[in-house]
Design an enzyme around this catalytic site. Structure first.
Site, PDB file in Angstrom:
ATOM      1  N   ASP A   1      -3.069 -64.187   8.767  1.00 53.04           N
ATOM      2  CA  ASP A   1      -3.663 -62.862   8.561  1.00 53.04           C
ATOM      3  C   ASP A   1      -2.693 -61.937   7.819  1.00 53.04           C
ATOM      4  OD1 ASP A   1      -5.804 -63.905   9.838  1.00 53.04           O
ATOM      5  OD2 ASP A   1      -5.666 -62.668  11.625  1.00 53.04           O
TER       6      ASP A   1
ATOM      7  N   HIS B   1      -8.025 -64.846   7.869  1.00 53.27           N
ATOM      8  CA  HIS B   1      -8.162 -63.993   6.684  1.00 53.27           C
ATOM      9  C   HIS B   1      -7.691 -64.701   5.416  1.00 53.27           C
ATOM     10  CE1 HIS B   1      -9.464 -60.075   8.312  1.00 53.27           C
ATOM     11  NE2 HIS B   1      -9.051 -60.640   9.426  1.00 53.27           N
TER      12      HIS B   1
END
Length: 177
Positions: free
Chosen positions: A134, A167
């Site tokens: 992320d 992500h």
């Protein structure tokens, strides 16, 4: 003062907006609002600036440049990405990391927060790090975050580890940015 027929007391006219306007300085788009804040560097770092004659990037130069919100030439950024990809592709899917290790997660493009984490966790040259992913989205400095982390990975491949978070998958990256 103006007096209204239905009131015995005069009414003062509120002039806050007009007095604020008189004291507010009007800036043009060419003015510096804060003269003490330096302009970002206009020179974009090249492959030669970052790597010189070495296989490893000059981390201190790259860090100073990114902290000042400087940019890189496209081929310099691509070189960092390709070299980091080559390193991580050779790593096994399951890695064993000895202790002590500093574990960091969810940077989300917050470059300056990430630098604070390095201050707390210690120098990358003498400490083991595991990043849980992320790295991008939400913050304004996603590119700077990944470029700097990949540059560190190139410099310290045996003590600096980068996992992929949710992500870093296409669906979420397309959704957020």
């Amino acid at each position: 003062m103006k007096k209204y027929p239905h009131q015995n007391q005069p009414i003062k006219k509120f002039t806050h907006a007009s007095s604020a306007k008189m004291h507010r300085k009007v800036y043009s788009s060419a003015d510096r609002v804060m003269d003490s804040v330096p302009y970002p560097p206009t020179h974009r770092l090249t492959i030669k600036d970052i790597f010189g004659t070495s296989e490893k990037p000059n981390l201190s130069l790259l860090l100073r440049h990114l902290e000042a919100e400087g940019r890189l030439e496209l081929d310099a950024a691509l070189t960092i990405m390709i070299r980091a990809r080559e390193l991580t592709a050779r790593e096994p899917n399951l890695i064993e990391i000895g202790t002590p290790v500093t574990i960091v997660g969810d940077i989300h493009g917050q470059f300056f927060d990430m630098l604070k984490m390095f201050e707390k966790g210690g120098d990358v040259a003498s400490n083991r790090y595991l990043f849980l992913g992320d790295y991008v989205d939400r913050g304004q400095f996603s590119v700077e975050v990944v470029l700097y982390l990949w540059a560190i990975k190139i410099s310290y491949p045996d003590t600096f580890f980068l996992l992929r978070g949710n992500h870093e998958c296409r669906n979420l990256t397309v959704y957020f940015t």
